[in-house]
Design an enzyme around this catalytic site. Structure first.
Site, PDB file in Angstrom:
ATOM      1  N   ARG A 125       0.809  -1.225   0.000  1.00 18.42           N
ATOM      2  CA  ARG A 125       0.000   0.000   0.000  1.00 18.42           C
ATOM      3  C   ARG A 125       0.843   1.278   0.000  1.00 18.42           C
ATOM      4  O   ARG A 125       0.591   2.178  -0.808  1.00 18.42           O
ATOM      5  CB  ARG A 125      -0.948   0.002   1.208  1.00 18.42           C
ATOM      6  CG  ARG A 125      -1.994  -1.094   1.166  1.00 18.42           C
ATOM      7  CD  ARG A 125      -2.999  -0.927   2.297  1.00 18.42           C
ATOM      8  NE  ARG A 125      -4.011  -1.975   2.297  1.00 18.42           N
ATOM      9  CZ  ARG A 125      -5.044  -2.006   3.133  1.00 18.42           C
ATOM     10  NH1 ARG A 125      -5.186  -1.051   4.053  1.00 18.42           N
ATOM     11  NH2 ARG A 125      -5.929  -2.992   3.071  1.00 18.42           N
ATOM     12  N   ASP A 197      -4.089   4.191   4.723  1.00 20.61           N
ATOM     13  CA  ASP A 197      -3.135   3.832   3.669  1.00 20.61           C
ATOM     14  C   ASP A 197      -3.806   3.301   2.400  1.00 20.61           C
ATOM     15  O   ASP A 197      -3.124   2.903   1.455  1.00 20.61           O
ATOM     16  CB  ASP A 197      -2.107   2.818   4.184  1.00 20.61           C
ATOM     17  CG  ASP A 197      -2.752   1.571   4.765  1.00 20.61           C
ATOM     18  OD1 ASP A 197      -3.973   1.394   4.599  1.00 20.61           O
ATOM     19  OD2 ASP A 197      -2.031   0.771   5.396  1.00 20.61           O
ATOM     20  N   ASP A 198      -5.137   3.289   2.367  1.00 22.88           N
ATOM     21  CA  ASP A 198      -5.853   2.938   1.140  1.00 22.88           C
ATOM     22  C   ASP A 198      -6.606   4.149   0.572  1.00 22.88           C
ATOM     23  O   ASP A 198      -7.588   3.993  -0.152  1.00 22.88           O
ATOM     24  CB  ASP A 198      -6.817   1.770   1.373  1.00 22.88           C
ATOM     25  CG  ASP A 198      -7.860   2.068   2.444  1.00 22.88           C
ATOM     26  OD1 ASP A 198      -7.772   3.143   3.084  1.00 22.88           O
ATOM     27  OD2 ASP A 198      -8.763   1.233   2.644  1.00 22.88           O
ATOM     28  N   ASP A 286     -11.644   6.696  15.201  1.00 27.30           N
ATOM     29  CA  ASP A 286     -12.439   7.718  14.524  1.00 27.30           C
ATOM     30  C   ASP A 286     -13.736   8.001  15.270  1.00 27.30           C
ATOM     31  O   ASP A 286     -14.207   9.149  15.298  1.00 27.30           O
ATOM     32  CB  ASP A 286     -12.721   7.337  13.066  1.00 27.30           C
ATOM     33  CG  ASP A 286     -13.270   5.927  12.905  1.00 27.30           C
ATOM     34  OD1 ASP A 286     -13.444   5.223  13.915  1.00 27.30           O
ATOM     35  OD2 ASP A 286     -13.531   5.526  11.743  1.00 27.30           O
ATOM     36  N   HIS A 310     -13.726   2.890   1.250  1.00 25.39           N
ATOM     37  CA  HIS A 310     -14.068   1.614   0.615  1.00 25.39           C
ATOM     38  C   HIS A 310     -15.393   1.069   1.124  1.00 25.39           C
ATOM     39  O   HIS A 310     -15.885   0.056   0.617  1.00 25.39           O
ATOM     40  CB  HIS A 310     -12.955   0.587   0.883  1.00 25.39           C
ATOM     41  CG  HIS A 310     -12.840   0.195   2.325  1.00 25.39           C
ATOM     42  ND1 HIS A 310     -12.120   0.950   3.236  1.00 25.39           N
ATOM     43  CD2 HIS A 310     -13.370  -0.846   3.019  1.00 25.39           C
ATOM     44  CE1 HIS A 310     -12.198   0.372   4.422  1.00 25.39           C
ATOM     45  NE2 HIS A 310     -12.953  -0.710   4.320  1.00 25.39           N
TER      46      HIS A 310
END
Length: 375
Positions: A125, A197-198, A286, A310
């Site tokens: 990634r 990291d995506d 979060d 995603h």
């Protein structure tokens, strides 16, 4: 002579009747306009001003009742006043052309971009991010990970080892977020932005979005992944709990916090306090950010559809709007490959995340981008 007098009387009666009818019609129109304006803007100054001007018994603030009565004495003055006030109301109701004007002149150097990752994803990634969007924003991007990596450190000097667990647990995630927060507070940056990291970050669009707000105000902007506030239980003591409800921006899409708000979060987020706060509600990082901001400080999340994770169907992001998005992502959605649908410089097999194709769309001068790419 008597016949002429009768004609004059008849004409006078007809004229007076027509005048009364006109006054009634205009009065009815004005009342309808007041009701319509009240439905849409109950507290508008223009609506109050209109009521005061058209009702002789309720002169406007600072107005002279005598003058108002004198002006209303003729149909002409009454109609002119009605027309003038209607024009004022329409001007107030019209949207401002400057609503999207920059509130603050900032650059990418004013933004602290924190990328959360783990060592096992450094090659799969992080190398992709280093080749794409981070390559143009190395000084602004800080990588928070759980393991040493000399190769990654050589590519960017901003790799921070958090000493947190590599597990994808609530405690490990909160541990990394706590380090991210502390490092931002130590910096002189105006904005803290967290991504995973995506995520692909379009920093130009990010700066444009943040410039609409002042970093000294309480700003929390991102995109929730739920369609309702999350319900949690806050532990007040060993035997005392209470329910709490709040919105939070999903970390998988990225979110930003102004320095003014971040400083107010300090009693619940700085040092070891963030971990303690996360344990009070037993939710991930979060969610804890949202709890501190919405439930404790009472600041509402500003929702932005320019952030993407995603967890949503990324096929719905049109290619024509890619350049306007702040973050993009990739992964699996309903057991299917989930990424931006676009024609680009690389095939899906070569570029399954579509990040390389997106990068060549935004930065066609990148050395490894094909010269003639069809978009």
């Amino acid at each position: 002579m008597l016949k002429n007098w009768g004609k004059k009387l008849l004409l006078s009666i007809v004229g007076a009747t027509l005048t009364c009818l006109l006054v009634l019609v205009v009065d009815q129109q004005s009342r309808h306009m007041l009701e319509t304006q009240s439905d849409h803007e109950p507290g508008s100054a223009a609506a109050v001003h209109l009521r005061a001007d058209l009702d002789p018994a309720n002169p406007g603030d600072g107005g002279d009742p005598a003058n108002s009565a004198q002006d209303s004495g003729t149909f002409s003055a009454y109609f002119n006043k009605l027309t003038r006030v209607r024009r004022d109301v329409e001007q107030v109701a019209a949207p401002s052309k400057d609503s999207a004007a920059p509130e603050e002149d900032i650059t990418a150097n004013d933004v602290f971009i924190a990328v959360k990752t783990t060592k096992k994803f450094h090659r799969s990634r992080m190398d992709l991010l280093m080749d794409t969007w981070i390559s143009r924003n190395k000084e602004q991007t800080f990588i928070f990970t759980d393991g040493e990596d000399e190769e990654l450190q050589k590519k960017t000097g901003n790799v921070i080892s958090t000493n947190c667990s590599a597990a994808h647990s609530r405690q490990a995630l909160s541990c990394k977020m706590a380090v991210e927060y502390d490092k931002f507070i130590e910096s002189d940056k105006k904005w803290f932005c967290h991504v995973d990291d995506d995520n692909y970050v379009n920093v130009r669009t990010l700066v444009k979005l943040l410039s609409r707000y002042s970093h000294t105000n309480d700003i929390y902007i991102g995109k929730p992944s739920l369609d309702r506030p999350i319900q949690a239980t806050e532990r007040i003591s060993e035997s005392n709990m209470r329910p709490v409800n709040f919105w939070f921006a999903t970390g998988g899409a990225g979110f930003c916090i102004s320095r003014g708000l971040a400083l107010k979060m300090s009693p619940w987020a700085s040092g070891g306090h963030f971990m303690n706060t996360a344990e009070k509600i037993r939710l991930p990082d979060d969610c804890t950010i949202g709890y501190i901001i919405e439930s404790v400080l009472g600041v509402k999340l500003i929702r932005s559809n320019l952030f993407h994770s995603h967890l949503e169907n990324l096929h719905q992001v049109p290619q024509s709007e890619i350049h306007n998005q702040v973050t993009l992502s990739y992964g699996m959605f309903e057991n299917k490959r989930n990424a931006i649908l676009m024609k680009g410089a690389f095939s899906v097999e070569e570029d399954p995340s579509r990040f390389r194709s997106v990068h060549c769309l935004l930065y066609p001068d990148t050395p490894w981008c094909p010269w003639k790419a069809a978009y």
